[in-house]
Write an enzyme that holds these catalytic residues in place. Sequence first.
Site, short mmCIF file in Angstrom:
data_model
loop_
_atom_site.label_atom_id
_atom_site.label_comp_id
_atom_site.label_asym_id
_atom_site.label_seq_id
_atom_site.Cartn_x
_atom_site.Cartn_y
_atom_site.Cartn_z
N GLU A 62 79.39 31.73 38.97
CA GLU A 62 79.64 32.26 37.76
C GLU A 62 78.48 32.34 36.91
O GLU A 62 77.67 31.24 36.55
CB GLU A 62 80.69 31.33 36.91
CG GLU A 62 81.30 31.99 35.88
CD GLU A 62 82.35 31.22 35.06
OE1 GLU A 62 82.57 31.44 33.97
OE2 GLU A 62 82.91 30.32 35.85
N ARG A 77 81.68 18.06 46.93
CA ARG A 77 80.41 18.32 45.85
C ARG A 77 79.38 17.45 46.29
O ARG A 77 79.53 16.38 46.33
CB ARG A 77 80.82 18.37 44.35
CG ARG A 77 82.23 18.39 43.86
CD ARG A 77 82.15 18.15 42.46
NE ARG A 77 81.31 18.68 41.55
CZ ARG A 77 81.18 19.72 40.94
NH1 ARG A 77 82.00 20.55 41.18
NH2 ARG A 77 79.99 20.06 40.29
N LYS A 88 77.39 22.57 34.47
CA LYS A 88 76.73 23.43 33.81
C LYS A 88 77.21 23.23 32.46
O LYS A 88 76.25 23.21 31.52
CB LYS A 88 77.10 25.06 34.17
CG LYS A 88 76.21 25.65 35.35
CD LYS A 88 76.84 27.05 35.45
CE LYS A 88 77.77 26.88 36.56
NZ LYS A 88 78.15 28.39 37.02
P1 ATP Z 1 79.95 23.86 37.27
O1 ATP Z 1 80.96 22.80 37.30
O2 ATP Z 1 78.72 23.44 37.10
O3 ATP Z 1 80.26 24.85 36.29
P2 ATP Z 1 81.12 25.65 39.30
O4 ATP Z 1 81.65 25.10 40.45
O5 ATP Z 1 82.03 25.86 38.06
O6 ATP Z 1 80.10 24.45 38.61
P3 ATP Z 1 80.00 28.12 39.90
O7 ATP Z 1 78.96 28.81 39.49
O8 ATP Z 1 81.50 28.48 40.01
O9 ATP Z 1 80.08 26.80 39.00
O10 ATP Z 1 79.58 27.60 41.39
C1 ATP Z 1 79.11 28.32 42.55
C2 ATP Z 1 79.24 27.68 43.82
O11 ATP Z 1 78.82 26.44 43.70
C3 ATP Z 1 80.97 27.41 43.97
O12 ATP Z 1 81.12 27.49 45.26
C4 ATP Z 1 80.76 25.91 43.87
O13 ATP Z 1 81.92 25.46 44.50
C5 ATP Z 1 79.40 25.50 44.10
N1 ATP Z 1 79.23 24.16 43.54
C6 ATP Z 1 79.08 23.95 42.42
N2 ATP Z 1 78.85 22.65 42.27
C7 ATP Z 1 78.47 22.12 43.38
C8 ATP Z 1 78.17 20.77 43.75
N3 ATP Z 1 78.19 19.93 42.89
N4 ATP Z 1 78.06 20.56 45.04
C9 ATP Z 1 78.30 21.64 45.96
N5 ATP Z 1 78.58 22.62 45.66
C10 ATP Z 1 78.69 23.09 44.33
MG MG Z 2 83.25 27.51 38.87
#
Ligand code: ATP
Ligand code: MG
Length: 554
Positions: A34, A259, A269
């Site tokens: 995102e 994760r 984020k």
């Molecule tokens: P945040 O909580 O930081 O906003 P998010 O999952 O909402 O993280 P996205 O931009 O949606 O952020 O993530 C893009 C991809 O990265 C998704 O497939 C998500 O599952 C993966 N991802 C995010 N954080 C992790 C992590 N700590 N370990 C492994 N994969 C991750």
């Molecule tokens: Mg997300």
Amino acid sequence: MEEKESLHFIEQIVEEDLAAGKNDKRVHTRFPPEPNGYLHVGHAMSICLNFGLAQKYGGKTNLRFDDTNPATEETEFVESIMNDVKWLGFEWAGEPKFASDYFDQLYAHAVDLIKQGKAYVDDSSAEEVAEMKGTPTVPGTESPYRNRSVEENLRLFEGMKNGEFEDGSKVLRAKIDMANPNMHLRDPFLYRIKRVPHHRTGDKWNIYPMYDMAHGYSDSIEGITHSICTLEFEVHRPLYDWLIDQVEVFHPQQIEFARLNVSYMITSKRKLKQLVEQGFVAGWDDPRMPTISGMRRRGYPAAALRAFCDRAGISKRERLNELSMLEFFVRQDLNKTTTRVMGVLDPVKVVITNYPEDQTEDLEVINNPEDELAGSRKVPFSRELYIEREDFKEEANRKYFRMAPGRTVRLKGAYIVHCEGCVKNEAGEITEIHCTYYPDSRSGSDTSGIKAKGTLHWVSIEHALTAEARIYDTLFTDPQPTNHEDKDFLEFYNENSLKVLDKIYVEPYLAEAKVGERFQFMRKAYFCVDPDSAPGHMVFNQTITLKDGWKGKK
Ligand code: ATP
Ligand code: MG
């Protein structure tokens, strides 16, 4: 490096699918960020996994921006994400994709669901929806709007699209099962009204699809075979499957993994944004940040980050990885790849009293003992030098192999010197150290027969460049700052995470160094040239010390 272990569970799934001839033996993954912030170390893991699988099995990986929330997304984030993926060493298939490219198709699927009687427009307020939701053990109650006719739903949904209704006054919901033990199947929201312009579609839309509505159908449109996400989406999988099953489209498989967590780093984020917005750091790419851009600026090599992700591994269970493990891979890489240079961080002056006043010698110093091809360079030597203040002691015991009155030491790549004593100012501070050198002890052609136990780094005062050094410690004082129920993570901010040395001295070779270039300052640490560098004012980020300091610390 040791041998590769057995396949992880996602590789096993992919290999079984390939063996069974599923998906015409295609492997197509995607990385779906995102664009509401910069990527962090957890995203690096997801990138390595998705792109790594495609590389291993001759497949493809899409980069898809999940830009369904118009309020928070910015072009700056899109740019930084593309930059980070490329820097990590991966190439996506074709053009970058955007969920917003599929808004027309998603809308058509929503209309299809309405026509099948599987979606409805709900006028309930947010509070009413919450009240009707039930709990995991108590079934929810059906909305009074649940049994609207298809015609009415179609008319209202179109009105939502055309901007006829206020934000929040209506939603489109899937009609599934208000009593389902899985809360995500209790008539989840599919669309909400947001009369807000979007960074790519402008003011075309007044409604935006929810994550679940957008994600699976986007995967399907792109022909994604293995849609990999983190464990919190496991409970969404029945909805992912339900939505795709209601329409005649390709059905990708969602697979969840744990994760990545790393001590002293945070991977949210939202929280990283807080650090930026509240000025705890200088920006998303501050070298203390666990963002990919921060780690790059700090000097972490992409290969080290990839090696770390590989070692941390793919699993179904969350665990904490030690920051020291990431640092191990950073050191291992930098040891092989960096030029050894001399830089004095805390200088004290040395005068070689028997060295001719107007003489300079260009001494040949090899660039990297770990790399035969790295060659050598010339380092100027003269009568007045700087050494580290900590490398001199007025009174030293037998185990001290640095400089002290009456002792001999080698100056790296130069001569053996004998220390005669030092000069102090009124405050008792040492201002000058006096030595004599042995002219026949020059490195490479030493015939002096003198033994010197210690070797010190130095720079010639006349030739030295001044520079700024930024020395970093962990951003938090606690390994898991977000794991305290009673305390906000910001309470663990490390006030000493940045120390600026505004005048260090480095050898003149570094005048040519480019932003992002990494060096080993011999006996001190690895450093990387910061983008804040300007002509005549070099700035170096301390990437990491030469040795692991954790064992002593904990
Ligand atoms: P945040 O909580 O930081 O906003 P998010 O999952 O909402 O993280 P996205 O931009 O949606 O952020 O993530 C893009 C991809 O990265 C998704 O497939 C998500 O599952 C993966 N991802 C995010 N954080 C992790 C992590 N700590 N370990 C492994 N994969 C991750
Ligand atoms: Mg997300």
